[in-house]
Scaffold this motif. Structure first.
Motif, mmCIF file in Angstrom:
data_model
loop_
_atom_site.group_PDB
_atom_site.id
_atom_site.type_symbol
_atom_site.label_atom_id
_atom_site.label_comp_id
_atom_site.label_asym_id
_atom_site.label_seq_id
_atom_site.Cartn_x
_atom_site.Cartn_y
_atom_site.Cartn_z
ATOM 1 N N PHE A 155 -28.484 -35.847 -15.016
ATOM 2 C CA PHE A 155 -27.963 -34.525 -14.677
ATOM 3 C C PHE A 155 -28.957 -33.734 -13.838
ATOM 4 O O PHE A 155 -28.579 -33.130 -12.838
ATOM 5 C CB PHE A 155 -27.591 -33.761 -15.957
ATOM 6 C CG PHE A 155 -26.510 -34.461 -16.727
ATOM 7 C CD1 PHE A 155 -25.180 -34.299 -16.388
ATOM 8 C CD2 PHE A 155 -26.832 -35.310 -17.766
ATOM 9 C CE1 PHE A 155 -24.177 -34.967 -17.079
ATOM 10 C CE2 PHE A 155 -25.838 -35.983 -18.466
ATOM 11 C CZ PHE A 155 -24.513 -35.815 -18.122
ATOM 12 N N ASP A 156 -30.224 -33.751 -14.238
ATOM 13 C CA ASP A 156 -31.251 -33.015 -13.499
ATOM 14 C C ASP A 156 -31.404 -33.530 -12.077
ATOM 15 O O ASP A 156 -31.740 -32.772 -11.166
ATOM 16 C CB ASP A 156 -32.610 -33.094 -14.208
ATOM 17 C CG ASP A 156 -32.645 -32.264 -15.492
ATOM 18 O OD1 ASP A 156 -31.702 -31.474 -15.731
ATOM 19 O OD2 ASP A 156 -33.620 -32.416 -16.250
ATOM 20 N N THR A 157 -31.181 -34.830 -11.890
ATOM 21 C CA THR A 157 -31.341 -35.436 -10.567
ATOM 22 C C THR A 157 -30.053 -35.403 -9.746
ATOM 23 O O THR A 157 -30.050 -35.803 -8.593
ATOM 24 C CB THR A 157 -31.800 -36.896 -10.696
ATOM 25 O OG1 THR A 157 -30.865 -37.597 -11.519
ATOM 26 C CG2 THR A 157 -33.197 -36.994 -11.278
ATOM 27 N N GLY A 158 -28.961 -34.937 -10.361
ATOM 28 C CA GLY A 158 -27.703 -34.828 -9.636
ATOM 29 C C GLY A 158 -26.882 -36.098 -9.573
ATOM 30 O O GLY A 158 -25.863 -36.141 -8.883
ATOM 31 N N PHE A 159 -27.303 -37.131 -10.275
ATOM 32 C CA PHE A 159 -26.499 -38.353 -10.284
ATOM 33 C C PHE A 159 -25.167 -38.127 -11.006
ATOM 34 O O PHE A 159 -24.149 -38.678 -10.618
ATOM 35 C CB PHE A 159 -27.248 -39.520 -10.935
ATOM 36 C CG PHE A 159 -28.337 -40.090 -10.078
ATOM 37 C CD1 PHE A 159 -28.053 -40.707 -8.878
ATOM 38 C CD2 PHE A 159 -29.662 -40.005 -10.470
ATOM 39 C CE1 PHE A 159 -29.054 -41.234 -8.076
ATOM 40 C CE2 PHE A 159 -30.677 -40.531 -9.685
ATOM 41 C CZ PHE A 159 -30.375 -41.147 -8.480
ATOM 42 N N LEU A 160 -25.180 -37.323 -12.074
ATOM 43 C CA LEU A 160 -23.958 -37.015 -12.825
ATOM 44 C C LEU A 160 -23.759 -35.515 -12.942
ATOM 45 O O LEU A 160 -24.720 -34.759 -13.009
ATOM 46 C CB LEU A 160 -24.032 -37.595 -14.248
ATOM 47 C CG LEU A 160 -23.805 -39.077 -14.454
ATOM 48 C CD1 LEU A 160 -23.901 -39.418 -15.936
ATOM 49 C CD2 LEU A 160 -22.470 -39.531 -13.894
ATOM 50 N N ASP A 161 -22.486 -35.133 -13.013
ATOM 51 C CA ASP A 161 -22.112 -33.771 -13.348
ATOM 52 C C ASP A 161 -21.168 -33.859 -14.541
ATOM 53 O O ASP A 161 -20.990 -34.935 -15.121
ATOM 54 C CB ASP A 161 -21.468 -33.060 -12.152
ATOM 55 C CG ASP A 161 -20.225 -33.768 -11.624
ATOM 56 O OD1 ASP A 161 -19.676 -34.661 -12.319
ATOM 57 O OD2 ASP A 161 -19.787 -33.430 -10.515
ATOM 58 N N SER A 162 -20.539 -32.756 -14.919
ATOM 59 C CA SER A 162 -19.692 -32.772 -16.113
ATOM 60 C C SER A 162 -18.502 -33.714 -15.966
ATOM 61 O O SER A 162 -18.118 -34.385 -16.929
ATOM 62 C CB SER A 162 -19.216 -31.360 -16.444
ATOM 63 O OG SER A 162 -18.499 -30.809 -15.356
#
Length: 83
Positions: free
Chosen positions: A31-38
């Motif tokens: 999440f912090d790296t932007g690979f996944l979102d909600s």
């Protein structure tokens, strides 16, 4: 556990279009790296439940960190009695 981790990594890499991204790793916060979102996290939960035959409850999401491939694999392994 290794099989769970490998399947999760393969799925999440494809989902995030990160198959050859050098910044992606088993302990990277997705999440912090932007690979996944909600929305992506819901895709991962559905994949986990269907693939490994476990249920990820709202309580699990609150109690356990599931920010990395390894953290998700640990939860799956514990639900399957492997950890």
């Amino acid at each position: 556990m290794e099989e769970i981790t490998a399947k999760l990594e393969e799925y999440i890499r494809k989902l995030c279009d990160a198959e050859d991204d050098p910044e992606f790793g088993l302990d990277v916060n997705l999440f912090d790296t932007g690979f996944l979102d909600s929305v992506g996290s819901m895709d991962v939960i559905v994949f986990v439940e269907k693939t490994f035959g476990v249920e990820i409850s709202q309580r699990d999401l609150t109690l356990y960190p599931m920010n990395t491939v390894n953290e998700i694999a640990t939860i799956v392994g514990s639900k399957k009695g492997l950890c």
